[in-house]
Design an enzyme around this catalytic site. Structure first.
Site, short mmCIF file in Angstrom:
data_model
loop_
_atom_site.label_atom_id
_atom_site.label_comp_id
_atom_site.label_asym_id
_atom_site.label_seq_id
_atom_site.Cartn_x
_atom_site.Cartn_y
_atom_site.Cartn_z
CD GLU A 96 -2.99 -1.06 2.23
OE1 GLU A 96 -3.50 -0.17 2.44
OE2 GLU A 96 -3.51 -2.12 2.83
CE LYS B 174 -9.96 -3.88 4.46
NZ LYS B 174 -9.17 -4.77 5.12
#
Ligand code: PGA
Ligand code: ZN
Length: 427
Positions: free
Chosen positions: A209, A339
């Site tokens: 990330e 999510k």
């Protein structure tokens, strides 16, 4: 009421170079929109199932051709020409068509691509920005933008496990704008890169990330390095920039034992360690501090950290309404990491969010470690009034597409970002 004219999909690649799906939904009005779906690596056991081809000769089994074919053939045939009264109407139709409890037959990746491309096409039909269309699904007009929680350091599954915990995030708490938060974060990231170079003689090595991945001696040393980086950048730890952790502890837990930095700890010892970190460092949020199946100890974690630190459930909750209900009943945490692809449709994710809000929880809207250049998650975080947005680091285009979208929304609306509880923004 919108009518789907055509649905098409193709296989594209995500930020790890692995296949994922982009779908295009065209309505009979002529409005048309595409959406791409992300994919996790540090996944929870209760997540909806992505459908992968399993053909070892192609992308080591990770191909998405079967899921793509499910959109182009079965879902298309079932849905083309159908009136969809609402997002929920479409999503429930997809859930029924799939017929499994975890979307394993058609694939959660296929179903989510359809769910989101439909939402975007309807927003286009209404000539409305996507964040306002998401807000209309929630039934509430946002007045603020989410606060950013930004990966500074990475470990765990996203960084070859050089340190067991997954993310040490910086949370700019004094700025009241996205722009101000990113300016501050740039300084902290550069200061951290400088410290890593001095200490380890390393150039920037980044994880999935975009977080920096230094070979720190221990998890605690990594958190301490974050505090040093904030200071080295000229900011006040805790007052200008606080810290959030994603411990992702399921990945170093087995048979009642947490193995961290060569130490074996019980759940009670793990809670004591997190409490001691919360005393030493300016930590405002701890995600997955305990393992996803360590249900009996989560209430004690919440009680121990009560009000000082958010007890945030990611893999523990999996954006799954029944797990969230159970956690509310057990008083096991006080914040949801949302999510959408953990559950597979916008409608189920909205249900999860409403449940969390009904218990007074905070909500962090999150992207995944395998992302695409699509930026719908930024619109979702704004439209669904997320308190926080977790989008990885400030490098790599799949992350920046979302930050850049937030900057555009900020320009367009002038909304301030949400104050951290107990603090006025801009202080
Ligand atoms: P994932 O991890 O997207 O790899 O599942 C992100 C997180 O744990 O927050
Ligand atoms: Zn997590």
């Amino acid at each position: 009421m919108s009518r789907i004219h055509t649905l098409t999909a193709s296989e594209i690649l995500d930020s790890r170079g692995r296949p994922t799906i982009r779908a295009i939904c065209t309505l009979t009005s002529g409005a048309s929109a595409a959406a791409s779906v992300p994919s996790g690596a540090s996944t929870g056991e209760a997540e909806a199932r992505e459908l992968r081809d399993g053909d070892a000769r192609r992308y080591r089994g990770l191909g998405c051709r079967r899921a793509v074919a499910n959109i182009n053939e079965e879902i298309s045939r079932a849905i083309a020409g159908r009136e969809c009264a609402s997002q929920a109407d479409l999503d429930n139709f997809l859930i029924d068509l799939d017929g499994t409890h975890n979307k394993a037959r058609l694939g959660a990746n296929a179903i989510l691509a359809v769910s989101i491309s439909f939402a975007r096409a309807v927003a286009a039909e209404k000539e409305m920005p996507l964040y306002l269309h998401f807000a209309s699904l929630l039934g509430r007009v946002p007045e603020t933008l989410p606060r950013l929680t930004i990966n500074l350091f990475s470990g765990g599954k996203h960084a070859g496990k050089q340190v067991a915990i997954q993310d040490v995030l910086a949370v700019p708490v004094s700025p009241s704008t996205v722009d101000g938060s990113l300016v501050m974060m740039y300084d902290v990231y550069q200061a951290a890169a400088g410290l890593i170079y001095q200490r380890y003689g390393m150039r920037l090595l980044t994880a999935d990330e975009g977080g920096l991945a230094p070979p720190a001696d221990s998890a605690e040393a990594l958190v301490a390095l974050a505090v040093e980086s904030i200071e080295a950048a000229g900011y006040r730890p805790g007052e200008d920039v606080a810290i959030a952790l994603d411990v992702a502890s399921s990945h170093f837990y087995s048979d009642g034992v947490y193995t961290l930095d060569r130490e074996r700890m019980s759940s009670v010892e793990m809670i004591a360690m997190l409490e001691s970190w919360a005393g030493k460092f300016p930590i405002v949020s701890i995600e997955d501090g305990l393992a996803e199946n360590d249900w009996s100890h989560w209430p004690a974690l919440r009680q121990t950290l009560d009000r000082r630190v958010l007890v945030l459930g990611d893999d523990f909750l999996c954006t799954n309404p029944s797990r969230i209900e159970r956690a509310i009943g057990a008083r096991a945490c006080d914040a949801l990491l949302l999510k959408v692809n953990q559950v597979g449709t916008l409608t189920e994710a909205l249900h999860a969010l409403r449940l969390a809000r009904s218990a007074g929880w905070m909500v962090t809207v999150s992207v995944r470690s395998g992302e695409t250049e699509d930026n719908w998650a930024a619109d979702l975080a704004v439209g669904w009034c997320g308190d926080q947005f977790k989008n990885g680091s400030i490098t790599q285009s799949e992350r920046l597409s979302k930050y850049n979208r937030l900057l555009a929304i900020e320009d367009e609306t002038g909304w301030p970002i949400t104050a951290w509880p107990g603090r006025a923004a801009g202080s």
